[in-house]
Design a protein around this motif. Structure first.
Motif, mmCIF file in Angstrom:
data_model
loop_
_atom_site.group_PDB
_atom_site.id
_atom_site.type_symbol
_atom_site.label_atom_id
_atom_site.label_comp_id
_atom_site.label_asym_id
_atom_site.label_seq_id
_atom_site.Cartn_x
_atom_site.Cartn_y
_atom_site.Cartn_z
ATOM 1 N N LYS A 69 90.210 100.096 -19.889
ATOM 2 C CA LYS A 69 88.988 99.289 -19.895
ATOM 3 C C LYS A 69 88.271 99.492 -18.556
ATOM 4 C CE LYS A 69 89.717 97.218 -23.846
ATOM 5 N NZ LYS A 69 88.926 97.543 -24.985
ATOM 6 N N PRO A 70 86.955 99.283 -18.497
ATOM 7 C CA PRO A 70 86.202 99.498 -17.258
ATOM 8 C C PRO A 70 86.759 98.744 -16.038
ATOM 9 C CG PRO A 70 84.699 99.240 -19.084
ATOM 10 C CD PRO A 70 86.070 98.946 -19.613
ATOM 11 N N ASN A 71 87.150 97.485 -16.206
ATOM 12 C CA ASN A 71 87.696 96.736 -15.071
ATOM 13 C C ASN A 71 89.006 97.348 -14.573
ATOM 14 O OD1 ASN A 71 85.612 94.873 -14.943
ATOM 15 N ND2 ASN A 71 86.657 93.371 -16.220
ATOM 16 N N ALA A 72 89.818 97.845 -15.486
ATOM 17 C CA ALA A 72 91.080 98.475 -15.094
ATOM 18 C C ALA A 72 90.819 99.761 -14.313
ATOM 19 C CB ALA A 72 91.943 98.760 -16.319
ATOM 20 N N VAL A 78 90.795 101.328 -6.722
ATOM 21 C CA VAL A 78 91.133 100.645 -5.465
ATOM 22 C C VAL A 78 92.572 100.963 -5.067
ATOM 23 C CG1 VAL A 78 91.397 98.405 -4.318
ATOM 24 C CG2 VAL A 78 89.433 98.818 -5.819
ATOM 25 N N MET A 79 93.487 100.942 -6.035
ATOM 26 C CA MET A 79 94.882 101.296 -5.739
ATOM 27 C C MET A 79 94.965 102.705 -5.163
ATOM 28 S SD MET A 79 97.186 100.122 -8.938
ATOM 29 C CE MET A 79 96.905 98.558 -9.730
ATOM 30 N N LYS A 85 100.685 102.623 -0.635
ATOM 31 C CA LYS A 85 101.153 101.254 -0.810
ATOM 32 C C LYS A 85 100.010 100.301 -0.477
ATOM 33 C CE LYS A 85 104.946 98.364 0.895
ATOM 34 N NZ LYS A 85 106.112 98.358 1.778
ATOM 35 N N VAL A 86 99.740 99.363 -1.386
ATOM 36 C CA VAL A 86 98.636 98.429 -1.174
ATOM 37 C C VAL A 86 99.022 97.048 -1.719
ATOM 38 C CG1 VAL A 86 97.475 99.157 -3.312
ATOM 39 C CG2 VAL A 86 96.162 98.043 -1.515
ATOM 40 N N GLU A 87 98.656 96.035 -0.972
ATOM 41 C CA GLU A 87 98.934 94.657 -1.380
ATOM 42 C C GLU A 87 98.115 94.292 -2.618
ATOM 43 O OE1 GLU A 87 101.217 92.610 0.070
ATOM 44 O OE2 GLU A 87 101.725 94.297 1.378
ATOM 45 N N VAL A 88 98.698 93.473 -3.493
ATOM 46 C CA VAL A 88 98.013 93.014 -4.696
ATOM 47 C C VAL A 88 96.708 92.316 -4.319
ATOM 48 C CG1 VAL A 88 98.146 91.414 -6.660
ATOM 49 C CG2 VAL A 88 100.126 92.825 -6.061
ATOM 50 N N GLU A 89 96.747 91.477 -3.294
ATOM 51 C CA GLU A 89 95.551 90.752 -2.859
ATOM 52 C C GLU A 89 94.435 91.710 -2.428
ATOM 53 O OE1 GLU A 89 94.250 87.471 0.514
ATOM 54 O OE2 GLU A 89 96.362 87.672 -0.025
ATOM 55 N N THR A 90 94.811 92.787 -1.758
ATOM 56 C CA THR A 90 93.825 93.783 -1.329
ATOM 57 C C THR A 90 93.167 94.441 -2.541
ATOM 58 O OG1 THR A 90 95.063 94.213 0.690
ATOM 59 C CG2 THR A 90 93.499 95.914 -0.004
ATOM 60 N N VAL A 91 93.965 94.744 -3.546
ATOM 61 C CA VAL A 91 93.428 95.369 -4.762
ATOM 62 C C VAL A 91 92.494 94.408 -5.481
ATOM 63 C CG1 VAL A 91 93.996 96.375 -7.013
ATOM 64 C CG2 VAL A 91 95.407 96.900 -5.020
ATOM 65 N N GLN A 92 92.919 93.153 -5.617
ATOM 66 C CA GLN A 92 92.065 92.184 -6.299
ATOM 67 C C GLN A 92 90.757 91.989 -5.539
ATOM 68 O OE1 GLN A 92 93.759 88.352 -7.195
ATOM 69 N NE2 GLN A 92 91.798 87.535 -7.885
ATOM 70 N N GLY A 94 89.351 94.065 -3.400
ATOM 71 C CA GLY A 94 88.599 95.319 -3.437
ATOM 72 C C GLY A 94 87.938 95.592 -4.761
ATOM 73 N N SER A 95 88.525 95.061 -5.827
ATOM 74 C CA SER A 95 87.954 95.274 -7.160
ATOM 75 C C SER A 95 86.782 94.351 -7.423
ATOM 76 C CB SER A 95 89.023 95.075 -8.239
ATOM 77 O OG SER A 95 89.396 93.702 -8.323
ATOM 78 N N GLY A 96 86.705 93.253 -6.675
ATOM 79 C CA GLY A 96 85.621 92.297 -6.870
ATOM 80 C C GLY A 96 85.771 91.449 -8.122
#
Length: 148
Positions: A69-72, A78-79, A85-92, A94-96
């Motif tokens: 899906k587009p959001n994925a 972002v990942m 290695k990236v924090e979940v919070e950073t990905v969320q 960064g994704s907006g």
């Protein structure tokens, strides 16, 4: 991973066998398999196959990303940009995406893996509160997203 393909020359059509072979190598069509092998030939003749960790290939990644899906796709981008290695919070962040939409988009990854021929798993793993993705695989993700 070792795979086998069985066919009966008396019953199976050549095209069906060739398609099964293409799928086994991560291609979505016979033409894609043939084109990739021709493009991979160097001047001396042997084929060169680019393989990534986890058995990923560019054709597999194209099919996988097309199934997201587009959001994925935004989340995966972002990942990949923050690999390995990236924090979940950073990905969320960064994704907006807000929490519910972000959480909902995560189901797209498993769905795409289960429903994309030749793909067995997601290109990343979640370990505690961070995601891990191989750097070469992250570069492939970004390349395929750019081409899309």
């Amino acid at each position: 991973m070792r795979q086998s393909i069985e066919f009966d020359t008396a019953e199976d059509e050549a095209g069906d066998v060739a398609l099964a072979l293409a799928y086994a190598y991560g291609y979505s069509s016979i033409e894609e398999l043939v084109d990739a092998e021709v493009a991979a030939l160097d001047e001396d003749g042997p084929a060169v196959t680019t393989a990534y960790p986890g058995g990923w290939t560019k054709p597999k990644m194209k099919r996988y990303i097309a199934a997201l899906k587009p959001n994925a796709k935004v989340v995966l981008s972002v990942m990949a940009q923050h690999a390995p290695k990236v924090e979940v919070e950073t990905v969320q962040n960064g994704s907006g995406l807000d929490g519910y939409i972000y959480a909902g988009s995560m189901s797209s990854f498993g769905f795409a893996a289960k429903n994309t021929h030749g793909v067995k798993d997601k290109p990343f793993t979640k370990v505690n509160k961070h995601y891990e993705i191989d750097e070469s695989l992250a570069q492939l993700v970004l390349q395929v997203l750019d081409e899309e």
